[in-house]
Scaffold this motif. Structure first.
Motif, PDB file in Angstrom:
ATOM      1  N   HIS A   8      29.649  41.064  37.886  1.00 30.66           N
ATOM      2  CA  HIS A   8      28.278  40.822  37.437  1.00 30.66           C
ATOM      3  C   HIS A   8      28.335  40.150  36.072  1.00 30.66           C
ATOM      4  O   HIS A   8      29.117  40.542  35.208  1.00 30.66           O
ATOM      5  N   TYR A  11      26.439  39.099  32.633  1.00 31.18           N
ATOM      6  CA  TYR A  11      25.331  39.426  31.739  1.00 31.18           C
ATOM      7  C   TYR A  11      25.252  38.382  30.628  1.00 31.18           C
ATOM      8  O   TYR A  11      26.262  38.076  29.981  1.00 31.18           O
ATOM      9  N   GLU A  36      15.662  28.248  29.197  1.00 31.19           N
ATOM     10  CA  GLU A  36      14.911  28.024  30.433  1.00 31.19           C
ATOM     11  C   GLU A  36      15.709  27.195  31.430  1.00 31.19           C
ATOM     12  O   GLU A  36      15.639  27.424  32.640  1.00 31.19           O
ATOM     13  N   LYS A  91      18.206  29.560  33.015  1.00 32.29           N
ATOM     14  CA  LYS A  91      17.540  30.424  34.002  1.00 32.29           C
ATOM     15  C   LYS A  91      17.253  29.653  35.289  1.00 32.29           C
ATOM     16  O   LYS A  91      17.399  30.194  36.398  1.00 32.29           O
ATOM     17  N   VAL A  93      20.376  29.448  37.405  1.00 32.88           N
ATOM     18  CA  VAL A  93      20.618  30.709  38.114  1.00 32.88           C
ATOM     19  C   VAL A  93      19.719  30.809  39.339  1.00 32.88           C
ATOM     20  O   VAL A  93      20.162  31.200  40.430  1.00 32.88           O
ATOM     21  N   PHE A  94      18.452  30.421  39.168  1.00 39.39           N
ATOM     22  CA  PHE A  94      17.504  30.470  40.287  1.00 39.39           C
ATOM     23  C   PHE A  94      17.915  29.505  41.394  1.00 39.39           C
ATOM     24  O   PHE A  94      17.905  29.863  42.583  1.00 39.39           O
ATOM     25  N   GLU A 150      20.597  30.812  43.465  1.00 44.54           N
ATOM     26  CA  GLU A 150      20.259  32.090  44.090  1.00 44.54           C
ATOM     27  C   GLU A 150      21.192  33.206  43.622  1.00 44.54           C
ATOM     28  O   GLU A 150      21.736  33.981  44.413  1.00 44.54           O
ATOM     29  N   GLU A 183      20.215  35.489  41.153  1.00 46.45           N
ATOM     30  CA  GLU A 183      19.435  36.441  40.370  1.00 46.45           C
ATOM     31  C   GLU A 183      19.930  37.877  40.498  1.00 46.45           C
ATOM     32  O   GLU A 183      19.769  38.679  39.566  1.00 46.45           O
ATOM     33  N   ASP A 184      20.551  38.213  41.637  1.00 46.62           N
ATOM     34  CA  ASP A 184      21.033  39.585  41.811  1.00 46.62           C
ATOM     35  C   ASP A 184      22.432  39.789  41.233  1.00 46.62           C
ATOM     36  O   ASP A 184      22.922  40.921  41.192  1.00 46.62           O
ATOM     37  N   ARG A 185      23.069  38.708  40.736  1.00 45.63           N
ATOM     38  CA  ARG A 185      24.429  38.826  40.193  1.00 45.63           C
ATOM     39  C   ARG A 185      24.526  38.383  38.729  1.00 45.63           C
ATOM     40  O   ARG A 185      25.568  38.547  38.111  1.00 45.63           O
ATOM     41  N   THR A 198      22.328  38.681  35.073  1.00 44.82           N
ATOM     42  CA  THR A 198      21.212  39.348  34.404  1.00 44.82           C
ATOM     43  C   THR A 198      21.060  38.817  32.987  1.00 44.82           C
ATOM     44  O   THR A 198      22.041  38.742  32.237  1.00 44.82           O
TER      45      THR A 198
END
Length: 422
Positions: free
Chosen positions: A270, A272, A281, A284, A287-288, A291, A293-295, A297
């Motif tokens: 993971h 961070y 931005e 971010k 990351v979007f 895909e 977002e779950d790995r 943060t």
């Protein structure tokens, strides 16, 4: 005159110091630790700086051009000049750069009007070099010696940031930078890669010395505590990888994300990201788009004194810079902070920073912007035993103690500020 005791134990004259930099607390720079130390050693320090705004597109909460213009911080007197916040665009950034020489100089005149003038001006310079104008104004008006500490190499840093290529702009900028360098009494630089670039402007090698960064006193190896808020924010992942600091255009965070995206989900790693900046931005959005977002943060910006708690929960700390010649000469401040906390480092950068991490044995290094090699390093790191990862972190801390300790760095600084040869 009173006498103070330097970090190495020798008595030295207590100095009246004008500390000039656009960046100061609550912004997270080594300036804070230097000022704290100088006051502890018995020196009188006036800080002339901007309203805090670094890493954001506006002023920090609780600060403005109308509030907290003067305050005391750990025994130092802080005087904030009228400031243009950096904003998001290049025009606002340039306005931020050019406003401080004028308003900082006015602030200095008001600070020393009717007061005992400073013995020495110390200009601490992450970009821009234009901050030196304030130091030179104080030198000219009050006869104080002027010492620079150059963190970013100019004019290259500005031409890269703004994409300047027109010789009608670059040549005058180079002339101004050369003039500023030559006017200093001493030019301290943060990396062994800098002196030759300063000398090309006609600055004598005898006036230049290397003064590396150190880390705040609170940056020490810690064992994670399950009751810390920081630990509770970092529950995901068997392998916790952390990037901390400014999220700007110089840091290749997009490359870090691309390499991380190649890791198999089964590795349970993971990522961070701690901090803020002009490029947040875009990062971010990357990351979007992937895909992730779950790995991955985003933990936002946190106070400097809480960072060791985050680092204690990390299996590895990450640093990356773009593949530009200027970045190969620098050692990012976060490298010393990472080493101080005794955690392994995974780096994607060239030059001085890479050399130091490799020689320390405190981490893995891949060439700048080489996503494929970074992927291999991440997999190699996760395949290490717990003992091997611990040993790597200990090696990083040992290197810090030998080369970047507060005793070594601040002791050398005090010698220079007292007027002895660098």
């Amino acid at each position: 005159m009173t006498r103070s005791k330097s970090t190495n134990g020798d008595a030295c004259q207590a100095l009246k110091i004008a500390f000039v930099s656009q960046y100061f607390y609550p912004e997270q720079f080594s300036n804070n630790e230097i000022v704290r130390h100088l006051v502890q050693q018995g020196h009188s320090v006036d800080v002339i700086c901007c309203v805090p705004n670094y890493g954001q597109d506006k002023f920090f909460d609780g600060y403005s051009n109308k509030t907290r213009a003067s305050e005391e911080w750990n025994g130092a007197r802080v005087h904030r000049a009228w400031t243009v916040a950096r904003g998001k665009g290049k025009l606002r950034l340039m306005l931020n750069y050019v406003a401080f020489p004028f308003f900082g100089s006015l602030r200095a005149f008001s600070v020393y009007r009717g007061q005992t003038p400073p013995d020495v001006v110390f200009v601490s310079m992450p970009s821009p070099l234009f901050q030196a104008f304030v130091g030179l104004v104080i030198k000219a008006r009050y006869g104080a010696r002027c010492v620079y500490w150059v963190q970013d190499l100019w004019p290259e840093s500005l031409t890269l940031t703004l994409g300047l290529r027109n010789p009608l702009l670059v040549r005058p900028l180079s002339w101004i930078c050369g003039w500023l360098y030559r006017k200093a009494d001493t030019v301290l630089v943060q990396s062994a890669g800098f002196p030759e670039r300063i000398e090309r402007f006609g600055v004598s090698a005898a006036k230049i010395a290397v003064l590396p960064n150190t880390a705040p006193e609170t940056y020490v190896p810690l064992n994670p505590d399950p009751n810390w808020d920081e630990t509770k924010l970092m529950q995901a992942g068997r392998f916790k990888l952390v990037f901390a600091g400014n999220i700007g255009e110089s840091q290749d965070i997009e490359g870090l994300i691309d390499a991380f995206a190649r890791l198999d989900d089964g590795m349970d790693a993971h990522f961070y990201i701690i901090g803020s900046g002009r490029n947040l931005e875009n990062v971010k959005a990357r990351v979007f788009d992937k895909e992730l977002e779950d790995r991955i943060t985003f933990l936002g910006r946190h106070p400097e004194d809480r960072m060791p708690n985050f680092f204690a929960n990390a299996d590895a700390l990450i640093v990356a810079l773009k593949d530009k010649d200027i970045f190969s000469l620098t050692v990012p401040y976060k490298v010393q902070c990472y080493m101080a906390c005794g955690r392994p480092i995974i780096a994607m950068l060239n030059g001085e920073g890479a050399r130091i991490i490799q020689r320390s044995g405190g981490g893995f290094v891949t060439p700048a912007e080489d996503v494929g090699e970074l992927e291999k390093s991440l997999k190699r790191f996760c395949a290490l035993s717990d003992g091997e990862r611990v040993a790597m972190g200990q090696a990083a801390r040992r290197w810090f103690d030998i080369h970047y300790s507060k005793t070594a760095v601040f002791g050398a600084l005090e010698v220079v500020l007292a007027g002895d040869a660098p």
